[in-house]
Design a protein around this motif. Sequence first.
Motif, PDB file in Angstrom:
ATOM      1  N   THR A 142       0.838  -1.197   0.000  1.00 40.56           N
ATOM      2  CA  THR A 142       0.000   0.000   0.000  1.00 40.56           C
ATOM      3  C   THR A 142       0.866   1.237   0.000  1.00 40.56           C
ATOM      4  N   PHE A 143       1.946   1.200   0.778  1.00 37.47           N
ATOM      5  CA  PHE A 143       2.792   2.387   0.839  1.00 37.47           C
ATOM      6  C   PHE A 143       3.413   2.684  -0.518  1.00 37.47           C
ATOM      7  N   SER A 144       3.945   1.650  -1.198  1.00 39.57           N
ATOM      8  CA  SER A 144       4.633   1.937  -2.461  1.00 39.57           C
ATOM      9  C   SER A 144       3.650   2.239  -3.586  1.00 39.57           C
ATOM     10  N   MET A 145       2.578   1.424  -3.699  1.00 45.30           N
ATOM     11  CA  MET A 145       1.661   1.586  -4.834  1.00 45.30           C
ATOM     12  C   MET A 145       0.601   2.641  -4.585  1.00 45.30           C
ATOM     13  N   GLY A 146       0.123   2.717  -3.359  1.00 47.17           N
ATOM     14  CA  GLY A 146      -1.056   3.532  -3.103  1.00 47.17           C
ATOM     15  C   GLY A 146      -0.749   4.874  -2.476  1.00 47.17           C
ATOM     16  N   ILE A 147       0.460   5.043  -1.943  1.00 49.93           N
ATOM     17  CA  ILE A 147       0.758   6.311  -1.273  1.00 49.93           C
ATOM     18  C   ILE A 147       1.925   7.023  -1.960  1.00 49.93           C
ATOM     19  N   ALA A 148       3.103   6.384  -2.006  1.00 47.28           N
ATOM     20  CA  ALA A 148       4.278   7.080  -2.550  1.00 47.28           C
ATOM     21  C   ALA A 148       4.081   7.499  -4.013  1.00 47.28           C
ATOM     22  N   GLY A 149       3.760   6.518  -4.883  1.00 47.89           N
ATOM     23  CA  GLY A 149       3.616   6.814  -6.312  1.00 47.89           C
ATOM     24  C   GLY A 149       2.530   7.840  -6.601  1.00 47.89           C
ATOM     25  N   PRO A 150       1.289   7.585  -6.162  1.00 44.69           N
ATOM     26  CA  PRO A 150       0.197   8.531  -6.451  1.00 44.69           C
ATOM     27  C   PRO A 150       0.453   9.936  -5.924  1.00 44.69           C
ATOM     28  N   PHE A 151       1.016  10.047  -4.703  1.00 44.21           N
ATOM     29  CA  PHE A 151       1.243  11.389  -4.168  1.00 44.21           C
ATOM     30  C   PHE A 151       2.248  12.133  -5.035  1.00 44.21           C
ATOM     31  N   LEU A 152       3.299  11.431  -5.490  1.00 46.57           N
ATOM     32  CA  LEU A 152       4.284  12.080  -6.355  1.00 46.57           C
ATOM     33  C   LEU A 152       3.627  12.499  -7.682  1.00 46.57           C
ATOM     34  N   SER A 153       2.859  11.573  -8.290  1.00 49.34           N
ATOM     35  CA  SER A 153       2.189  11.887  -9.558  1.00 49.34           C
ATOM     36  C   SER A 153       1.319  13.114  -9.394  1.00 49.34           C
ATOM     37  N   PHE A 154       0.520  13.111  -8.331  1.00 54.15           N
ATOM     38  CA  PHE A 154      -0.417  14.205  -8.117  1.00 54.15           C
ATOM     39  C   PHE A 154       0.322  15.517  -7.899  1.00 54.15           C
ATOM     40  N   GLY A 155       1.423  15.455  -7.121  1.00 60.00           N
ATOM     41  CA  GLY A 155       2.215  16.655  -6.858  1.00 60.00           C
ATOM     42  C   GLY A 155       2.766  17.242  -8.151  1.00 60.00           C
ATOM     43  N   ILE A 156       3.336  16.361  -8.994  1.00 58.00           N
ATOM     44  CA  ILE A 156       3.913  16.845 -10.252  1.00 58.00           C
ATOM     45  C   ILE A 156       2.825  17.449 -11.137  1.00 58.00           C
ATOM     46  N   TYR A 157       1.674  16.767 -11.168  1.00 55.13           N
ATOM     47  CA  TYR A 157       0.578  17.251 -11.998  1.00 55.13           C
ATOM     48  C   TYR A 157       0.117  18.631 -11.543  1.00 55.13           C
ATOM     49  N   MET A 158       0.024  18.812 -10.218  1.00 55.26           N
ATOM     50  CA  MET A 158      -0.403  20.103  -9.668  1.00 55.26           C
ATOM     51  C   MET A 158       0.611  21.200  -9.998  1.00 55.26           C
TER      52      MET A 158
END
Lengths: 252, 302
Positions: A142-158
């Motif tokens: 969950t940490f690698s797939m559901g938290i680390a990756g998505p948060f980074l993607s979302f941050g970059i997108y923002m």
Amino acid sequence: MSKLSKKQKWLVAGLLAVALCFGISPVTGAMHIMEGYLPMGFCILWYVISIPFVVWGFIQLKKSIDANRRNMAIIAMCGAFIFIISSLKIPSVTGSCSHMTGTGLGALLFGPAAVSVLSVIVLLFQAILLAHGGLTTLGANTFSMGIAGPFLSFGIYMLGKKFNFNKKVTVFVACFLGDLFTYCVTALQLALAYPSELGGYSASFVKFLGVFAPTQIPLAIIEGILSVIVIIALESYAKPEMRSLGFIEQEA
Amino acid sequence: MVIHWLWVLPFVLLLIGGLIYKAYRHRGEHHHHHGFGHKHGEATIAVDTYAYHSGIAHWNPAFKVVLSIVLLLFCVISDSVEVSLIIICFTTFVTVVLGDLSFHHYFEMLTIPLVFLIVGSVIILINFSWTPMTNVILCLPVFNFFVIITHDSLYVTVHLWARAFGALSAMYMMSLSTMSNEIFSVLRKAHVPALLIELMNMIYRNIFIMADTQNRMRNAAESRLGYVDYRTSLKSFGSTISNLFIVSLKRSGHLFDAMEARCYDGELLFLETEKPLNAKLILMALGVVAYCVLVWVMTRGV
């Protein structure tokens, strides 16, 4: 230490090649850590680290569902969507079976909070139904797939949105880096649990990165391209739905 | 050292005896291959189908879930090869002999995780070094560095194998015999938040609908040369996914309307068959767990 004969060297090279060929298909299968792979201490550690994020996501979800019951059906559909795209074979050059993580795309569409909760459920289903990942390693995955990756993607997108970069490029970079980051975090998790005796954590980290790199880097690029294709299609065919998700701003 | 393996023997005999009994019972029957493969979209359905047809589907679901999780946790906590072997033999016996799942299908379910396990453990098994080392099991020169297997890394790998395989077979005992809605109802009884259970239920249903839709769209695209070369297949795959998203989004609206028309107010309730707990089964489970603890204590510190 005796030198190896030429024949023996070929044997070793051949065995390595076989190991790689067999390795590629299931390993890319998903960067999930298998059931029982981590010692108990690490399982608990990653559960503890993941829980605050998931609880936060859960509260966000509850708010949005309390505001409008209809969101329930949409969110459930999104969860199923993440499951499907992360278990579908995507076209790949080597013919091995490879999958998207799907969570980067999910984070752009539904926000990282929702994705953290959904990925817990999705990972649980994948563990039970497909034996990808596991119950004890659910926290780490969950940490690698559901938290680390998505948060980074979302941050970059923002960030991209704020500075008005080209949207397609931003989506590509966000999903590409999100996928790569997921894979780096997984390698780190494995390295922390299994430090190499000769060289410690860093050597082990490099070992794990090296084994996954040849398959994971092309895969991250493909994931980026596919995410762009999906976003373009959604923007052209499903404007009203995208607006209801908040992906496109409401027009005045 | 040898004496420790004797602890495992009763369960190995149990498994072998069970398999022979099963082969005897099914003698003369033709072997049907139902066409379950490793195809991903359908693999979800394979586990589900096996669970519905399992010979131990009538056991109390909470009992099965708790027993699997206890064995799984014990396997990971004890980190002992003997205990893992006992758990592997016992859970395989339950799934294949009592659950009457064909051994061929069971083995097929295990291959993907096992190959992953083997490859993953190779990374832990071997170390690289620029200089040769003494007092190791293997030291192979490859080009200008050395591949080294030490006693410690071999020990860690063997334990990893036993632990992961044991945990996997314990989890399969649950997922190959318990229907998903029963697992959800067990979670509900364990006071997991209702919203989470609702989401699980609905996601589970949606997965099957979407997998089916995706399959049909893929077939349609494939029969129109949509996957003829790499560029086209990327494009087809992308548009299939986005179309899937749009279609399902619309469908989720219909689903909600239908649920609301049937008085949905935040809780989906299903009729569950009562499956009473059986005292014999509880005794058996306690016996196995106690035996595992005994073996763990007796073989520790070696």
